[in-house]
Design a protein around this motif. Structure first.
Motif, PDB file in Angstrom:
ATOM      1  N   HIS A  68       0.478  -1.312   0.021  1.00 50.07           N
ATOM      2  CA  HIS A  68       0.087  -0.135  -0.043  1.00 50.07           C
ATOM      3  C   HIS A  68       0.625   1.365  -0.217  1.00 50.07           C
ATOM      4  CE1 HIS A  68      -3.500   1.922   0.105  1.00 50.07           C
ATOM      5  NE2 HIS A  68      -3.686   2.779   1.484  1.00 50.07           N
ATOM      6  N   GLY A  69      -0.233   2.131  -0.976  1.00 50.36           N
ATOM      7  CA  GLY A  69       0.752   3.553  -0.751  1.00 50.36           C
ATOM      8  C   GLY A  69       0.936   4.328   0.398  1.00 50.36           C
ATOM      9  N   GLY A  70       1.386   5.881   0.635  1.00 52.58           N
ATOM     10  CA  GLY A  70       1.632   6.212   2.008  1.00 52.58           C
ATOM     11  C   GLY A  70       2.911   6.731   1.923  1.00 52.58           C
ATOM     12  N   GLU A  71       3.931   6.843   2.980  1.00 53.10           N
ATOM     13  CA  GLU A  71       4.908   7.922   2.964  1.00 53.10           C
ATOM     14  C   GLU A  71       5.412   7.130   1.907  1.00 53.10           C
ATOM     15  OE1 GLU A  71       5.786   9.651   6.501  1.00 53.10           O
ATOM     16  OE2 GLU A  71       4.213   9.744   7.087  1.00 53.10           O
ATOM     17  N   THR A  72       6.391   7.715   0.811  1.00 50.26           N
ATOM     18  CA  THR A  72       7.332   7.189   0.004  1.00 50.26           C
ATOM     19  C   THR A  72       8.630   6.239   0.817  1.00 50.26           C
ATOM     20  OG1 THR A  72       6.252   7.354  -1.537  1.00 50.26           O
ATOM     21  CG2 THR A  72       8.612   6.545  -1.923  1.00 50.26           C
ATOM     22  N   ALA A  73       9.639   7.400   1.471  1.00 52.58           N
ATOM     23  CA  ALA A  73      10.395   7.007   2.208  1.00 52.58           C
ATOM     24  C   ALA A  73      10.289   6.119   3.619  1.00 52.58           C
ATOM     25  CB  ALA A  73      11.401   8.397   2.865  1.00 52.58           C
ATOM     26  N   LEU A  74       9.448   6.143   4.519  1.00 53.72           N
ATOM     27  CA  LEU A  74       9.079   5.214   5.569  1.00 53.72           C
ATOM     28  C   LEU A  74       9.114   3.848   4.767  1.00 53.72           C
ATOM     29  CD1 LEU A  74       8.570   4.841   8.641  1.00 53.72           C
ATOM     30  CD2 LEU A  74       6.347   5.458   7.687  1.00 53.72           C
ATOM     31  N   SER A  96       0.390   0.000  -4.825  1.00 54.78           N
ATOM     32  CA  SER A  96      -0.006   1.336  -4.510  1.00 54.78           C
ATOM     33  C   SER A  96       0.290   2.476  -4.603  1.00 54.78           C
ATOM     34  CB  SER A  96      -0.931   0.918  -3.643  1.00 54.78           C
ATOM     35  OG  SER A  96      -1.921   2.127  -3.849  1.00 54.78           O
ATOM     36  N   SER A  97       0.394   3.568  -5.327  1.00 59.11           N
ATOM     37  CA  SER A  97       1.303   4.815  -5.415  1.00 59.11           C
ATOM     38  C   SER A  97       3.164   4.539  -5.092  1.00 59.11           C
ATOM     39  CB  SER A  97       1.026   5.307  -4.544  1.00 59.11           C
ATOM     40  OG  SER A  97       1.705   6.682  -3.824  1.00 59.11           O
ATOM     41  N   ALA A  98       3.196   4.615  -3.622  1.00 51.94           N
ATOM     42  CA  ALA A  98       4.659   4.204  -2.503  1.00 51.94           C
ATOM     43  C   ALA A  98       4.967   2.211  -3.356  1.00 51.94           C
ATOM     44  CB  ALA A  98       4.658   4.637  -1.735  1.00 51.94           C
ATOM     45  N   GLY A  99       3.971   1.847  -3.077  1.00 52.28           N
ATOM     46  CA  GLY A  99       4.378   0.212  -3.087  1.00 52.28           C
ATOM     47  C   GLY A  99       4.664   0.501  -4.907  1.00 52.28           C
ATOM     48  N   ALA A 100       4.428   1.063  -5.666  1.00 55.30           N
ATOM     49  CA  ALA A 100       4.600   1.421  -7.325  1.00 55.30           C
ATOM     50  C   ALA A 100       5.536   1.618  -7.523  1.00 55.30           C
ATOM     51  CB  ALA A 100       3.452   1.920  -8.051  1.00 55.30           C
ATOM     52  N   ILE A 124      10.258  -0.783 -14.953  1.00 54.00           N
ATOM     53  CA  ILE A 124       9.640   0.161 -15.654  1.00 54.00           C
ATOM     54  C   ILE A 124      10.456   1.561 -14.772  1.00 54.00           C
ATOM     55  CG2 ILE A 124       8.121  -1.733 -16.070  1.00 54.00           C
ATOM     56  CD1 ILE A 124       6.140  -0.239 -13.217  1.00 54.00           C
ATOM     57  N   LYS A 125       9.464   2.590 -15.432  1.00 56.86           N
ATOM     58  CA  LYS A 125       9.518   3.998 -14.723  1.00 56.86           C
ATOM     59  C   LYS A 125       7.860   4.406 -14.648  1.00 56.86           C
ATOM     60  CE  LYS A 125      13.706   5.808 -17.750  1.00 56.86           C
ATOM     61  NZ  LYS A 125      13.482   6.721 -18.763  1.00 56.86           N
ATOM     62  N   CYS A 126       7.682   4.842 -13.647  1.00 61.07           N
ATOM     63  CA  CYS A 126       6.721   4.609 -12.688  1.00 61.07           C
ATOM     64  C   CYS A 126       5.973   6.306 -12.042  1.00 61.07           C
ATOM     65  CB  CYS A 126       6.370   3.870 -11.275  1.00 61.07           C
ATOM     66  SG  CYS A 126       5.133   4.047 -10.639  1.00 61.07           S
ATOM     67  N   PHE A 127       5.200   6.748 -12.303  1.00 56.20           N
ATOM     68  CA  PHE A 127       4.830   8.054 -12.147  1.00 56.20           C
ATOM     69  C   PHE A 127       3.255   7.922 -12.230  1.00 56.20           C
ATOM     70  CE2 PHE A 127       5.368  12.788 -13.262  1.00 56.20           C
ATOM     71  CZ  PHE A 127       5.108  13.409 -13.102  1.00 56.20           C
ATOM     72  N   CYS A 128       2.698   7.890 -10.754  1.00 58.00           N
ATOM     73  CA  CYS A 128       1.679   7.947 -10.023  1.00 58.00           C
ATOM     74  C   CYS A 128       1.105   9.173  -9.777  1.00 58.00           C
ATOM     75  CB  CYS A 128       1.213   7.131  -8.701  1.00 58.00           C
ATOM     76  SG  CYS A 128       2.011   4.895  -8.861  1.00 58.00           S
ATOM     77  N   HIS A 129      -0.194   9.621  -9.383  1.00 58.19           N
ATOM     78  CA  HIS A 129      -1.668  10.787  -9.389  1.00 58.19           C
ATOM     79  C   HIS A 129      -0.106  11.882 -10.986  1.00 58.19           C
ATOM     80  CE1 HIS A 129      -1.274   8.651  -5.678  1.00 58.19           C
ATOM     81  NE2 HIS A 129      -0.343   8.236  -5.640  1.00 58.19           N
ATOM     82  N   TYR A 130      -0.916  10.848 -11.784  1.00 55.34           N
ATOM     83  CA  TYR A 130      -0.804  11.607 -12.900  1.00 55.34           C
ATOM     84  C   TYR A 130      -1.399  13.081 -13.121  1.00 55.34           C
ATOM     85  CZ  TYR A 130       0.988  13.400 -17.387  1.00 55.34           C
ATOM     86  OH  TYR A 130       1.046  14.492 -18.839  1.00 55.34           O
ATOM     87  N   ASP A 131      -1.170  14.066 -13.994  1.00 60.40           N
ATOM     88  CA  ASP A 131      -2.661  14.244 -14.721  1.00 60.40           C
ATOM     89  C   ASP A 131      -1.879  15.510 -15.369  1.00 60.40           C
ATOM     90  OD1 ASP A 131      -1.746  17.562 -13.863  1.00 60.40           O
ATOM     91  OD2 ASP A 131      -2.767  16.596 -11.537  1.00 60.40           O
ATOM     92  N   ASN A 132      -2.378  15.787 -16.579  1.00 63.38           N
ATOM     93  CA  ASN A 132      -1.596  16.651 -17.951  1.00 63.38           C
ATOM     94  C   ASN A 132      -1.240  17.855 -17.478  1.00 63.38           C
ATOM     95  OD1 ASN A 132      -2.961  14.935 -19.377  1.00 63.38           O
ATOM     96  ND2 ASN A 132      -4.546  16.027 -19.648  1.00 63.38           N
ATOM     97  N   THR A 133      -0.663  18.109 -16.661  1.00 63.29           N
ATOM     98  CA  THR A 133      -0.326  19.600 -15.867  1.00 63.29           C
ATOM     99  C   THR A 133       1.337  19.580 -15.619  1.00 63.29           C
ATOM    100  OG1 THR A 133      -1.170  19.702 -13.111  1.00 63.29           O
ATOM    101  CG2 THR A 133      -2.383  20.773 -15.118  1.00 63.29           C
ATOM    102  N   ILE A 152       2.124   5.381 -16.112  1.00 59.30           N
ATOM    103  CA  ILE A 152       1.570   5.871 -15.817  1.00 59.30           C
ATOM    104  C   ILE A 152       0.356   6.387 -15.328  1.00 59.30           C
ATOM    105  CG2 ILE A 152       1.347   8.590 -16.658  1.00 59.30           C
ATOM    106  CD1 ILE A 152       2.885   8.492 -19.124  1.00 59.30           C
ATOM    107  N   LEU A 153       0.083   6.597 -13.909  1.00 58.90           N
ATOM    108  CA  LEU A 153      -0.680   6.360 -13.381  1.00 58.90           C
ATOM    109  C   LEU A 153      -1.814   7.637 -13.193  1.00 58.90           C
ATOM    110  CD1 LEU A 153       0.507   3.402 -11.168  1.00 58.90           C
ATOM    111  CD2 LEU A 153      -1.685   3.163 -13.472  1.00 58.90           C
ATOM    112  N   LYS A 154      -3.226   7.412 -13.391  1.00 57.49           N
ATOM    113  CA  LYS A 154      -4.038   8.970 -12.877  1.00 57.49           C
ATOM    114  C   LYS A 154      -5.042   8.339 -11.937  1.00 57.49           C
ATOM    115  CE  LYS A 154      -4.322  10.943 -17.874  1.00 57.49           C
ATOM    116  NZ  LYS A 154      -5.495  11.338 -18.492  1.00 57.49           N
ATOM    117  N   GLU A 155      -5.146   9.248 -10.967  1.00 54.91           N
ATOM    118  CA  GLU A 155      -5.792   9.029  -9.683  1.00 54.91           C
ATOM    119  C   GLU A 155      -6.990   7.326  -9.750  1.00 54.91           C
ATOM    120  OE1 GLU A 155      -5.011   9.754  -6.839  1.00 54.91           O
ATOM    121  OE2 GLU A 155      -3.468   9.989  -7.586  1.00 54.91           O
ATOM    122  N   PHE A 156      -6.515   6.268  -9.116  1.00 56.16           N
ATOM    123  CA  PHE A 156      -7.555   4.908  -9.368  1.00 56.16           C
ATOM    124  C   PHE A 156      -7.780   4.304 -10.436  1.00 56.16           C
ATOM    125  CE2 PHE A 156     -10.161   8.730  -7.029  1.00 56.16           C
ATOM    126  CZ  PHE A 156      -9.639   8.144  -5.564  1.00 56.16           C
TER     127      PHE A 156
END
Length: 163
Positions: A68-74, A96-100, A124-133, A152-156
Protein backbone atom coordinates in the motif's frame (compact mmCIF):
# COMPACT_ATOMS: atom_id res chain seq x y z
CA UNK A 1 -6.36 -9.31 -8.26
CA UNK A 2 -8.18 -12.23 -6.61
CA UNK A 3 -10.08 -13.32 -9.73
CA UNK A 4 -8.28 -16.51 -10.77
CA UNK A 5 -6.99 -17.61 -7.36
CA UNK A 6 -8.17 -20.62 -5.40
CA UNK A 7 -10.02 -20.01 -2.15
CA UNK A 8 -9.31 -19.04 0.43
CA UNK A 9 -7.18 -16.31 -1.12
CA UNK A 10 -4.43 -15.33 1.29
CA UNK A 11 -3.61 -11.62 1.14
CA UNK A 12 -0.63 -9.98 2.81
CA UNK A 13 -1.26 -6.28 3.39
CA UNK A 14 2.06 -4.42 3.48
CA UNK A 15 1.45 -1.15 5.32
CA UNK A 16 5.05 -0.10 5.85
CA UNK A 17 4.34 3.31 4.26
CA UNK A 18 1.89 4.18 7.04
CA UNK A 19 2.82 5.65 10.40
CA UNK A 20 2.25 3.13 13.18
CA UNK A 21 -0.86 4.78 14.62
CA UNK A 22 -2.63 4.48 11.21
CA UNK A 23 -1.79 0.84 10.46
CA UNK A 24 -4.85 -0.70 12.14
CA UNK A 25 -7.17 1.77 10.39
CA UNK A 26 -5.74 0.92 6.95
CA UNK A 27 -5.65 -2.80 7.69
CA UNK A 28 -9.38 -2.74 8.47
CA UNK A 29 -10.23 -0.38 5.59
CA UNK A 30 -8.39 -2.47 3.00
CA UNK A 31 -10.06 -5.67 4.20
CA UNK A 32 -13.45 -3.99 3.82
CA UNK A 33 -12.59 -2.80 0.30
CA UNK A 34 -11.42 -6.24 -0.82
CA UNK A 35 -14.57 -7.84 0.61
CA UNK A 36 -16.81 -5.19 -0.98
CA UNK A 37 -15.18 -5.71 -4.40
CA UNK A 38 -15.22 -9.51 -4.09
CA UNK A 39 -18.30 -10.44 -2.02
CA UNK A 40 -18.34 -14.07 -3.18
CA UNK A 41 -14.66 -14.78 -2.63
CA UNK A 42 -13.31 -16.22 0.60
CA UNK A 43 -10.25 -14.24 1.65
CA UNK A 44 -7.85 -14.32 4.58
CA UNK A 45 -5.85 -11.22 5.48
CA UNK A 46 -2.55 -10.83 7.25
CA UNK A 47 -0.68 -7.68 8.15
CA UNK A 48 2.99 -7.62 7.13
CA UNK A 49 5.57 -7.84 9.86
CA UNK A 50 8.44 -5.34 9.66
CA UNK A 51 10.92 -8.00 10.81
CA UNK A 52 12.33 -9.04 7.42
CA UNK A 53 12.75 -12.72 8.35
CA UNK A 54 9.09 -12.91 9.37
CA UNK A 55 8.08 -10.81 6.35
CA UNK A 56 9.91 -13.23 4.05
CA UNK A 57 7.97 -16.15 5.52
CA UNK A 58 4.72 -14.20 5.08
CA UNK A 59 5.52 -13.55 1.42
CA UNK A 60 6.05 -17.27 0.94
CA UNK A 61 2.71 -18.21 2.49
CA UNK A 62 0.40 -15.63 0.84
CA UNK A 63 -1.10 -15.52 -2.65
CA UNK A 64 -1.27 -11.73 -2.96
CA UNK A 65 1.31 -9.23 -1.71
CA UNK A 66 -0.41 -5.82 -1.57
CA UNK A 67 2.09 -3.01 -0.96
CA UNK A 68 0.00 0.00 0.00
CA UNK A 69 0.99 3.62 -0.52
CA UNK A 70 1.65 6.40 1.93
CA UNK A 71 4.97 7.87 2.91
CA UNK A 72 7.39 6.58 0.28
CA UNK A 73 10.52 7.16 2.39
CA UNK A 74 8.99 5.23 5.29
CA UNK A 75 8.19 2.26 3.04
CA UNK A 76 11.69 2.22 1.55
CA UNK A 77 13.27 2.45 5.00
CA UNK A 78 11.26 -0.46 6.42
CA UNK A 79 11.63 -2.77 3.43
CA UNK A 80 15.19 -1.82 2.43
CA UNK A 81 16.79 -5.13 3.34
CA UNK A 82 14.26 -7.32 1.51
CA UNK A 83 15.95 -8.73 -1.58
CA UNK A 84 14.18 -12.06 -2.08
CA UNK A 85 12.33 -10.89 -5.18
CA UNK A 86 12.23 -14.45 -6.51
CA UNK A 87 9.61 -15.11 -3.82
CA UNK A 88 7.23 -12.97 -5.86
CA UNK A 89 7.24 -15.63 -8.61
CA UNK A 90 3.74 -17.06 -9.09
CA UNK A 91 2.28 -14.41 -6.77
CA UNK A 92 0.07 -11.45 -7.46
CA UNK A 93 2.06 -8.42 -6.34
CA UNK A 94 0.23 -5.10 -6.15
CA UNK A 95 1.91 -1.75 -5.64
CA UNK A 96 -0.23 1.25 -4.83
CA UNK A 97 1.53 4.63 -5.19
CA UNK A 98 4.59 4.26 -2.92
CA UNK A 99 4.28 0.50 -3.41
CA UNK A 100 4.46 0.95 -7.19
CA UNK A 101 7.46 3.22 -6.75
CA UNK A 102 9.22 0.58 -4.66
CA UNK A 103 8.61 -2.04 -7.37
CA UNK A 104 9.89 0.27 -10.14
CA UNK A 105 13.44 0.89 -11.25
CA UNK A 106 12.88 4.66 -11.43
CA UNK A 107 10.00 6.88 -10.41
CA UNK A 108 9.03 10.51 -10.15
CA UNK A 109 7.94 11.74 -6.74
CA UNK A 110 5.82 14.85 -6.63
CA UNK A 111 6.39 15.44 -2.92
CA UNK A 112 10.13 15.85 -3.52
CA UNK A 113 9.87 16.95 -7.16
CA UNK A 114 12.58 14.57 -8.30
CA UNK A 115 13.33 11.28 -9.97
CA UNK A 116 14.44 8.52 -7.63
CA UNK A 117 15.52 4.89 -7.74
CA UNK A 118 13.10 2.16 -6.73
CA UNK A 119 14.13 -1.42 -5.99
CA UNK A 120 13.92 -2.42 -9.64
CA UNK A 121 11.74 -5.48 -9.09
CA UNK A 122 10.10 -4.40 -12.36
CA UNK A 123 12.25 -2.87 -15.06
CA UNK A 124 9.92 0.12 -15.50
CA UNK A 125 9.68 3.82 -14.86
CA UNK A 126 6.61 4.84 -12.88
CA UNK A 127 4.66 8.08 -12.48
CA UNK A 128 1.69 7.91 -10.08
CA UNK A 129 -0.96 10.57 -9.46
CA UNK A 130 -0.38 11.97 -12.94
CA UNK A 131 -2.44 14.71 -14.54
CA UNK A 132 -1.95 16.75 -17.71
CA UNK A 133 -0.28 19.63 -15.85
CA UNK A 134 2.74 17.38 -15.22
CA UNK A 135 3.83 16.77 -18.82
CA UNK A 136 7.23 18.41 -18.28
CA UNK A 137 7.95 16.16 -15.25
CA UNK A 138 6.85 13.13 -17.27
CA UNK A 139 9.22 14.12 -20.08
CA UNK A 140 12.12 14.24 -17.62
CA UNK A 141 11.30 10.76 -16.35
CA UNK A 142 10.99 9.38 -19.88
CA UNK A 143 14.42 10.83 -20.77
CA UNK A 144 16.05 9.66 -17.52
CA UNK A 145 18.84 7.10 -17.94
CA UNK A 146 17.92 3.99 -19.95
CA UNK A 147 14.85 3.42 -22.07
CA UNK A 148 12.32 1.38 -20.05
CA UNK A 149 8.58 0.82 -20.23
CA UNK A 150 6.75 3.76 -18.71
CA UNK A 151 3.80 3.26 -16.38
CA UNK A 152 1.72 6.43 -16.06
CA UNK A 153 -1.14 6.26 -13.58
CA UNK A 154 -3.77 8.90 -12.99
CA UNK A 155 -5.75 8.78 -9.75
CA UNK A 156 -7.61 5.46 -9.33
CA UNK A 157 -6.02 3.88 -12.42
CA UNK A 158 -4.13 0.61 -12.45
CA UNK A 159 -1.95 -1.35 -14.83
CA UNK A 160 -1.51 -5.11 -14.96
CA UNK A 161 1.99 -6.34 -15.77
CA UNK A 162 2.43 -10.06 -16.33
CA UNK A 163 5.86 -11.59 -15.89
Amino acid sequence: CVKDLDEPVKILLVLFAKVDEKVDFYFNTLQERFKWANPNKQMEFEIANSDMDKFTEQVKSNDIIYIHGGETALLFEKIRSFRSFDLFDNKVVVGSSAGAYWLSKYYYTQSEDEIKNGQGVLKIKCFCHYDNTMMDKLGKLIAYKENLDMIILKEFEYKVIRQ
